[in-house]
Design a protein around this motif. Structure first.
Motif, short mmCIF file in Angstrom:
data_model
loop_
_atom_site.label_atom_id
_atom_site.label_comp_id
_atom_site.label_asym_id
_atom_site.label_seq_id
_atom_site.Cartn_x
_atom_site.Cartn_y
_atom_site.Cartn_z
N PHE A 6 0.81 -1.22 0.00
CA PHE A 6 0.00 0.00 0.00
C PHE A 6 0.85 1.27 0.00
O PHE A 6 0.34 2.35 -0.23
N ILE A 48 -11.02 4.84 9.13
CA ILE A 48 -9.63 4.40 9.33
C ILE A 48 -9.26 3.33 8.31
O ILE A 48 -10.05 2.41 8.07
N GLY A 49 -8.08 3.43 7.74
CA GLY A 49 -7.68 2.53 6.65
C GLY A 49 -8.49 2.92 5.42
O GLY A 49 -9.02 2.07 4.71
N CYS A 50 -8.56 4.23 5.20
CA CYS A 50 -9.48 4.77 4.17
C CYS A 50 -9.00 4.50 2.76
O CYS A 50 -9.74 4.71 1.80
N GLN A 54 -12.38 5.49 -1.17
CA GLN A 54 -13.62 4.89 -1.67
C GLN A 54 -14.59 4.51 -0.56
O GLN A 54 -15.78 4.37 -0.81
N ASP A 70 -5.13 6.95 6.88
CA ASP A 70 -4.49 5.72 6.39
C ASP A 70 -3.01 5.79 6.69
O ASP A 70 -2.41 6.88 6.67
N LEU A 71 -2.41 4.62 6.94
CA LEU A 71 -0.98 4.65 7.24
C LEU A 71 -0.14 4.92 6.00
O LEU A 71 1.01 5.34 6.09
N SER A 72 -0.72 4.72 4.83
CA SER A 72 0.05 4.89 3.59
C SER A 72 -0.11 6.29 3.00
O SER A 72 -1.22 6.71 2.65
N GLN A 75 -1.62 6.12 -0.51
CA GLN A 75 -3.08 6.01 -0.55
C GLN A 75 -3.73 7.37 -0.26
O GLN A 75 -4.69 7.77 -0.93
N VAL A 94 -2.23 6.02 11.98
CA VAL A 94 -2.47 4.59 12.18
C VAL A 94 -3.64 4.35 13.12
O VAL A 94 -3.93 5.16 14.00
N GLY A 111 -13.16 -0.02 6.45
CA GLY A 111 -13.52 -0.84 5.28
C GLY A 111 -12.33 -1.65 4.81
O GLY A 111 -11.31 -1.09 4.41
N ALA A 112 -12.45 -2.98 4.87
CA ALA A 112 -11.43 -3.89 4.32
C ALA A 112 -10.02 -3.62 4.84
O ALA A 112 -9.05 -3.72 4.09
N TRP A 116 -5.59 -6.08 9.29
CA TRP A 116 -4.18 -5.72 9.51
C TRP A 116 -3.96 -4.98 10.83
O TRP A 116 -2.84 -4.64 11.16
N TYR A 141 -15.44 -7.47 2.27
CA TYR A 141 -16.23 -8.09 1.19
C TYR A 141 -15.48 -9.26 0.60
O TYR A 141 -14.27 -9.40 0.76
C1 SAM Z 1 -7.66 -2.92 1.40
S1 SAM Z 1 -7.38 -1.23 1.73
C2 SAM Z 1 -9.03 -0.64 2.04
C3 SAM Z 1 -9.29 0.76 1.55
C4 SAM Z 1 -10.72 1.26 1.68
N1 SAM Z 1 -11.09 1.43 3.08
C5 SAM Z 1 -11.72 0.33 0.99
O1 SAM Z 1 -12.77 0.05 1.60
O2 SAM Z 1 -11.48 -0.05 -0.16
C6 SAM Z 1 -6.69 -1.30 3.32
C7 SAM Z 1 -6.02 -0.01 3.78
O3 SAM Z 1 -5.76 -0.11 5.17
C8 SAM Z 1 -4.55 0.58 5.43
N2 SAM Z 1 -4.07 0.12 6.74
C9 SAM Z 1 -3.66 -1.13 7.06
N3 SAM Z 1 -3.31 -1.18 8.36
C10 SAM Z 1 -3.50 0.06 8.88
C11 SAM Z 1 -3.33 0.64 10.18
N4 SAM Z 1 -2.87 -0.09 11.19
N5 SAM Z 1 -3.66 1.94 10.35
C12 SAM Z 1 -4.13 2.67 9.31
N6 SAM Z 1 -4.30 2.18 8.06
C13 SAM Z 1 -4.00 0.89 7.85
C14 SAM Z 1 -3.67 0.24 4.24
O4 SAM Z 1 -2.62 1.17 4.06
C15 SAM Z 1 -4.70 0.26 3.10
O5 SAM Z 1 -4.75 1.51 2.45
#
Ligand code: SAM
Length: 270
Positions: A6, A48-50, A54, A70-72, A75, A94, A111-112, A116, A141
Motif C-alpha cells: 500500500f 480508518i484505513g481509508c 472509496q 491511512d498509514l500509507s 493512498q 495509524v 472498510g477492508a 491488519w 467483502y
Molecule cells: C484494502 S485497503 C481498504 C481501503 C478502503 N477502506 C476500501 O474500503 O477499499 C486497506 C487499507 O488499510 C490501510 N491500513 C492497514 N493497516 C492500517 C493501520 N494499522 N492503520 C491505518 N491504516 C492501515 C492500508 O494502508 C490500506 O490503504
C-alpha cells in the motif's frame, strides 16, 4: 510484511481505479445503527484505513466533518486526487494511535482494513476517541462473483477457485481473518453491545478486464507476483482467457457481478 504494497504509489493508483466504493446500502445500514444507538448531532466520522477514499466519500452528507486516515502516504495522495465534498479531509495516521481528542468522534468506520490492525491497541483507541454511545463499523467483502453464467462450459466459480488454489501458499494471517468473515475481529471487540450483519449483496456491472485488475490489486496476488513474477503474470493471463472463453464474451463486455459484504457493528457504553 504484505502491507508495504500500500506504500507503493503504483499500487495505490491501481487501487483507486479498480476497487469499488462502499455501497450506499452498507453506509445506510451503518447510519441506521448509529441512529439507533446515539442521538444527533453527528459531528465527526473517522474512516480508518481509508485507502484512496472509496470508503470515506459516502459518509460526507451525514456528518459535519469526515476524516479519512491511512498509514500509507501513497493512498492518502490518491484519496486527495479525487474530487469530494468540502467537509472531507485526509491525513496519514495509524489505527492504533489516532490523533483525535478523547470522546470527540461519533462514528468510526473501517472498510477492508481491520485484518491488519493490532485489535487490542485499536480497541483501546476506539474507547478513548468515541463519544458515549458512539459506534464503530468494521466491514469487508468477498471476491466478486459472476452472476448468470451457471451453464457455461466451465463454471466461472471453478476458474476462480483454481486461482486461489495456486495462491494458497501465499496466504497470511490477514487472509484467514478475511476468509473467516472477521470472526477474530468480532471476538476482539470489547464493547458488550456488538452485532454482525452478514450476507449483504450488491450487484455491479463490470468487465472481465476490470475483474483481472481487481485481482491484480490484491495483496495476496501481489505477494505471489513478488516471488514469482513470470508465473504470476501468466496466471492472470490464462485466467482472463479462460473466463472469456467460458462466458463467451469479450474482455471488455459488461457483465453482472455480485459482491457479498459483511459488517460488524458495535457501540461504546455510556
Ligand atoms: C484494502 S485497503 C481498504 C481501503 C478502503 N477502506 C476500501 O474500503 O477499499 C486497506 C487499507 O488499510 C490501510 N491500513 C492497514 N493497516 C492500517 C493501520 N494499522 N492503520 C491505518 N491504516 C492501515 C492500508 O494502508 C490500506 O490503504
Amino acid at each position: 510484511m504484505a502491507l508495504h504494497f500500500f506504500e507503493e504509489p503504483q499500487h495505490a493508483a491501481q487501487y483507486r481505479e479498480c476497487r469499488p466504493s462502499t455501497p450506499s446500502q452498507l453506509h445506510e445500514l451503518i447510519l441506521n445503527y448509529l441512529q439507533s444507538k446515539k442521538e444527533k448531532p453527528f459531528l465527526l466520522a473517522v474512516d480508518i484505513g481509508c485507502g484512496s477514499g472509496q470508503s470515506t466519500r459516502g459518509l460526507a452528507s451525514h456528518f459535519d466533518k469526515v476524516v479519512g486516515v491511512d498509514l500509507s502516504e501513497a493512498q492518502i495522495g490518491e484519496a486527495r486526487k479525487t474530487d469530494g465534498p468540502d467537509n472531507i479531509s485526509y491525513r496519514q495516521g495509524v489505527a492504533e494511535e489516532m490523533n483525535f481528542e478523547d470522546g470527540s468522534v461519533d462514528l468510526v468506520t473501517v472498510g477492508a482494513a481491520a485484518q491488519w490492525f493490532d485489535m487490542k491497541k485499536f480497541m483501546k483507541e476506539l474507547a478513548r476517541i468515541l463519544k458515549p454511545h458512539g459506534c464503530v463499523a468494521l466491514y469487508c467483502y468477498e471476491v466478486p462473483r459472476f452472476l448468470g453464467y451457471d451453464h457455461c462450459s466451465e463454471h466461472p466459480a471453478q476458474i476462480i477457485q483454481d486461482l486461489f488454489t495456486t495462491l494458497k501458499p501465499y496466504e497470511t494471517e490477514a487472509t484467514s481473518i478475511v476468509w473467516s468473515e472477521y470472526k477474530e475481529v468480532f471476538d476482539a471487540i470489547t464493547f458488550p453491545d456488538k452485532e454482525r450483519a452478514k450476507d449483504i449483496y450488491v450487484k455491479l456491472k463490470k468487465s472481465i478486464s476490470w475483474f483481472i485488475s481487481y485481482l491484480n490489486s490484491s495483496v495476496l496476488y501481489k505477494t505471489y507476483r513478488k516471488e514469482d513474477p513470470e508465473n504470476a503474470k501468466a496466471l492472470l493471463e490464462k485466467l482472463e482467457q479462460r473466463l472469456v472463453k467460458a462466458l463467451g464474451v469479450s474482455s471488455e463486455t459488461l457483465v453482472e457481478f455480485s459482491m457479498k459484504y459483511y459488517c460488524i457493528l458495535a457501540s461504546k457504553p455510556e
